[in-house]
Scaffold this motif. Sequence first.
Motif, PDB file in Angstrom:
ATOM      1  N   HIS A  65       0.825  -1.215   0.000  1.00 15.05           N
ATOM      2  CA  HIS A  65       0.000   0.000   0.000  1.00 15.05           C
ATOM      3  C   HIS A  65       0.860   1.267   0.000  1.00 15.05           C
ATOM      4  O   HIS A  65       0.577   2.228   0.719  1.00 15.05           O
ATOM      5  CB  HIS A  65      -0.977   0.001   1.175  1.00 15.05           C
ATOM      6  N   LYS A  66       1.894   1.245  -0.825  1.00 15.30           N
ATOM      7  CA  LYS A  66       2.766   2.406  -1.008  1.00 15.30           C
ATOM      8  C   LYS A  66       2.755   2.776  -2.495  1.00 15.30           C
ATOM      9  O   LYS A  66       3.706   2.516  -3.228  1.00 15.30           O
ATOM     10  CB  LYS A  66       4.182   2.087  -0.539  1.00 15.30           C
ATOM     11  N   PRO A  67       1.656   3.372  -2.950  1.00 13.34           N
ATOM     12  CA  PRO A  67       1.501   3.606  -4.388  1.00 13.34           C
ATOM     13  C   PRO A  67       2.511   4.582  -4.987  1.00 13.34           C
ATOM     14  O   PRO A  67       2.905   4.411  -6.138  1.00 13.34           O
ATOM     15  CB  PRO A  67       0.073   4.134  -4.520  1.00 13.34           C
ATOM     16  N   GLN A  68       2.918   5.592  -4.246  1.00 11.87           N
ATOM     17  CA  GLN A  68       3.869   6.561  -4.808  1.00 11.87           C
ATOM     18  C   GLN A  68       5.214   5.890  -5.074  1.00 11.87           C
ATOM     19  O   GLN A  68       5.825   6.095  -6.125  1.00 11.87           O
ATOM     20  CB  GLN A  68       4.025   7.766  -3.875  1.00 11.87           C
ATOM     21  N   GLU A  69       5.667   5.078  -4.129  1.00 14.45           N
ATOM     22  CA  GLU A  69       6.926   4.351  -4.317  1.00 14.45           C
ATOM     23  C   GLU A  69       6.796   3.352  -5.465  1.00 14.45           C
ATOM     24  O   GLU A  69       7.713   3.179  -6.261  1.00 14.45           O
ATOM     25  CB  GLU A  69       7.340   3.631  -3.031  1.00 14.45           C
ATOM     26  N   ALA A  70       5.631   2.714  -5.545  1.00 10.38           N
ATOM     27  CA  ALA A  70       5.380   1.764  -6.640  1.00 10.38           C
ATOM     28  C   ALA A  70       5.459   2.475  -7.989  1.00 10.38           C
ATOM     29  O   ALA A  70       6.101   1.977  -8.924  1.00 10.38           O
ATOM     30  CB  ALA A  70       4.012   1.110  -6.466  1.00 10.38           C
ATOM     31  N   LEU A  71       4.824   3.624  -8.082  1.00 11.86           N
ATOM     32  CA  LEU A  71       4.824   4.379  -9.336  1.00 11.86           C
ATOM     33  C   LEU A  71       6.240   4.738  -9.756  1.00 11.86           C
ATOM     34  O   LEU A  71       6.598   4.602 -10.936  1.00 11.86           O
ATOM     35  CB  LEU A  71       3.957   5.630  -9.192  1.00 11.86           C
ATOM     36  N   GLU A  72       7.054   5.161  -8.814  1.00 13.87           N
ATOM     37  CA  GLU A  72       8.446   5.498  -9.141  1.00 13.87           C
ATOM     38  C   GLU A  72       9.206   4.269  -9.638  1.00 13.87           C
ATOM     39  O   GLU A  72       9.992   4.358 -10.585  1.00 13.87           O
ATOM     40  CB  GLU A  72       9.145   6.115  -7.930  1.00 13.87           C
ATOM     41  N   ALA A  73       8.973   3.122  -9.020  1.00 19.72           N
ATOM     42  CA  ALA A  73       9.645   1.895  -9.455  1.00 19.72           C
ATOM     43  C   ALA A  73       9.207   1.512 -10.869  1.00 19.72           C
ATOM     44  O   ALA A  73      10.042   1.140 -11.712  1.00 19.72           O
ATOM     45  CB  ALA A  73       9.361   0.758  -8.479  1.00 19.72           C
ATOM     46  N   TYR A  74       7.925   1.614 -11.149  1.00 20.64           N
ATOM     47  CA  TYR A  74       7.429   1.298 -12.496  1.00 20.64           C
ATOM     48  C   TYR A  74       7.984   2.277 -13.530  1.00 20.64           C
ATOM     49  O   TYR A  74       8.356   1.872 -14.638  1.00 20.64           O
ATOM     50  CB  TYR A  74       5.905   1.309 -12.539  1.00 20.64           C
ATOM     51  N   LYS A  75       8.038   3.547 -13.183  1.00 23.95           N
ATOM     52  CA  LYS A  75       8.596   4.531 -14.116  1.00 23.95           C
ATOM     53  C   LYS A  75      10.069   4.244 -14.398  1.00 23.95           C
ATOM     54  O   LYS A  75      10.528   4.395 -15.538  1.00 23.95           O
ATOM     55  CB  LYS A  75       8.437   5.947 -13.561  1.00 23.95           C
ATOM     56  N   THR A  76      10.801   3.812 -13.385  1.00 24.88           N
ATOM     57  CA  THR A  76      12.208   3.441 -13.594  1.00 24.88           C
ATOM     58  C   THR A  76      12.303   2.247 -14.526  1.00 24.88           C
ATOM     59  O   THR A  76      13.150   2.213 -15.422  1.00 24.88           O
ATOM     60  CB  THR A  76      12.890   3.144 -12.248  1.00 24.88           C
ATOM     61  N   ALA A  77      11.414   1.279 -14.341  1.00 27.99           N
ATOM     62  CA  ALA A  77      11.385   0.112 -15.235  1.00 27.99           C
ATOM     63  C   ALA A  77      11.124   0.545 -16.671  1.00 27.99           C
ATOM     64  O   ALA A  77      11.763   0.046 -17.605  1.00 27.99           O
ATOM     65  CB  ALA A  77      10.314  -0.879 -14.774  1.00 27.99           C
ATOM     66  N   LEU A  78      10.210   1.484 -16.840  1.00 26.78           N
ATOM     67  CA  LEU A  78       9.865   1.943 -18.187  1.00 26.78           C
ATOM     68  C   LEU A  78      10.975   2.766 -18.825  1.00 26.78           C
ATOM     69  O   LEU A  78      11.083   2.803 -20.055  1.00 26.78           O
ATOM     70  CB  LEU A  78       8.553   2.735 -18.147  1.00 26.78           C
ATOM     71  N   ALA A 106      -0.219   2.285 -14.032  1.00 25.81           N
ATOM     72  CA  ALA A 106      -1.596   2.778 -14.071  1.00 25.81           C
ATOM     73  C   ALA A 106      -2.297   2.505 -12.738  1.00 25.81           C
ATOM     74  O   ALA A 106      -2.969   3.385 -12.187  1.00 25.81           O
ATOM     75  CB  ALA A 106      -2.362   2.141 -15.223  1.00 25.81           C
ATOM     76  N   LEU A 107      -2.131   1.298 -12.214  1.00 31.62           N
ATOM     77  CA  LEU A 107      -2.745   0.948 -10.931  1.00 31.62           C
ATOM     78  C   LEU A 107      -2.184   1.811  -9.803  1.00 31.62           C
ATOM     79  O   LEU A 107      -2.933   2.316  -8.956  1.00 31.62           O
ATOM     80  CB  LEU A 107      -2.503  -0.526 -10.609  1.00 31.62           C
ATOM     81  N   ALA A 108      -0.862   1.970  -9.785  1.00 29.11           N
ATOM     82  CA  ALA A 108      -0.221   2.761  -8.735  1.00 29.11           C
ATOM     83  C   ALA A 108      -0.640   4.221  -8.815  1.00 29.11           C
ATOM     84  O   ALA A 108      -0.909   4.851  -7.795  1.00 29.11           O
ATOM     85  CB  ALA A 108       1.302   2.634  -8.837  1.00 29.11           C
ATOM     86  N   ALA A 109      -0.695   4.751 -10.024  1.00 28.64           N
ATOM     87  CA  ALA A 109      -1.102   6.143 -10.190  1.00 28.64           C
ATOM     88  C   ALA A 109      -2.532   6.347  -9.705  1.00 28.64           C
ATOM     89  O   ALA A 109      -2.829   7.331  -9.022  1.00 28.64           O
ATOM     90  CB  ALA A 109      -0.943   6.569 -11.647  1.00 28.64           C
ATOM     91  N   ASP A 110      -3.423   5.415 -10.042  1.00 23.68           N
ATOM     92  CA  ASP A 110      -4.798   5.492  -9.540  1.00 23.68           C
ATOM     93  C   ASP A 110      -4.818   5.502  -8.017  1.00 23.68           C
ATOM     94  O   ASP A 110      -5.492   6.320  -7.401  1.00 23.68           O
ATOM     95  CB  ASP A 110      -5.626   4.304 -10.039  1.00 23.68           C
ATOM     96  N   ALA A 111      -4.071   4.576  -7.426  1.00 24.24           N
ATOM     97  CA  ALA A 111      -4.046   4.465  -5.963  1.00 24.24           C
ATOM     98  C   ALA A 111      -3.460   5.711  -5.310  1.00 24.24           C
ATOM     99  O   ALA A 111      -3.839   6.058  -4.188  1.00 24.24           O
ATOM    100  CB  ALA A 111      -3.260   3.224  -5.544  1.00 24.24           C
ATOM    101  N   ALA A 112      -2.561   6.378  -6.019  1.00 21.55           N
ATOM    102  CA  ALA A 112      -1.932   7.596  -5.489  1.00 21.55           C
ATOM    103  C   ALA A 112      -2.765   8.845  -5.780  1.00 21.55           C
ATOM    104  O   ALA A 112      -2.408   9.940  -5.363  1.00 21.55           O
ATOM    105  CB  ALA A 112      -0.530   7.756  -6.075  1.00 21.55           C
TER     106      ALA A 112
END
Length: 72
Positions: A24-37, A51-57
Amino acid sequence: MDTSSDEQFAMTREQLGDLYLQLHKPQEALEAYKTALTAAPGRRGALHGAALAADAAGDTRTASQMRELLSR
């Protein structure tokens, strides 16, 4: 990094994003996904996770952008 190293790095960051989402840490998740991309643009798992992380954030703009990229 060569292509296989980029893919491996992206996969690891995507998995980190998945873990952050489960915690339940969507902002950190989003940063990790962006790094992957950044390492592997168009990686579908990272786009979906972002997309899921951004929604949650509460970042509806980024969520929409990620969904648009997924639909291509």
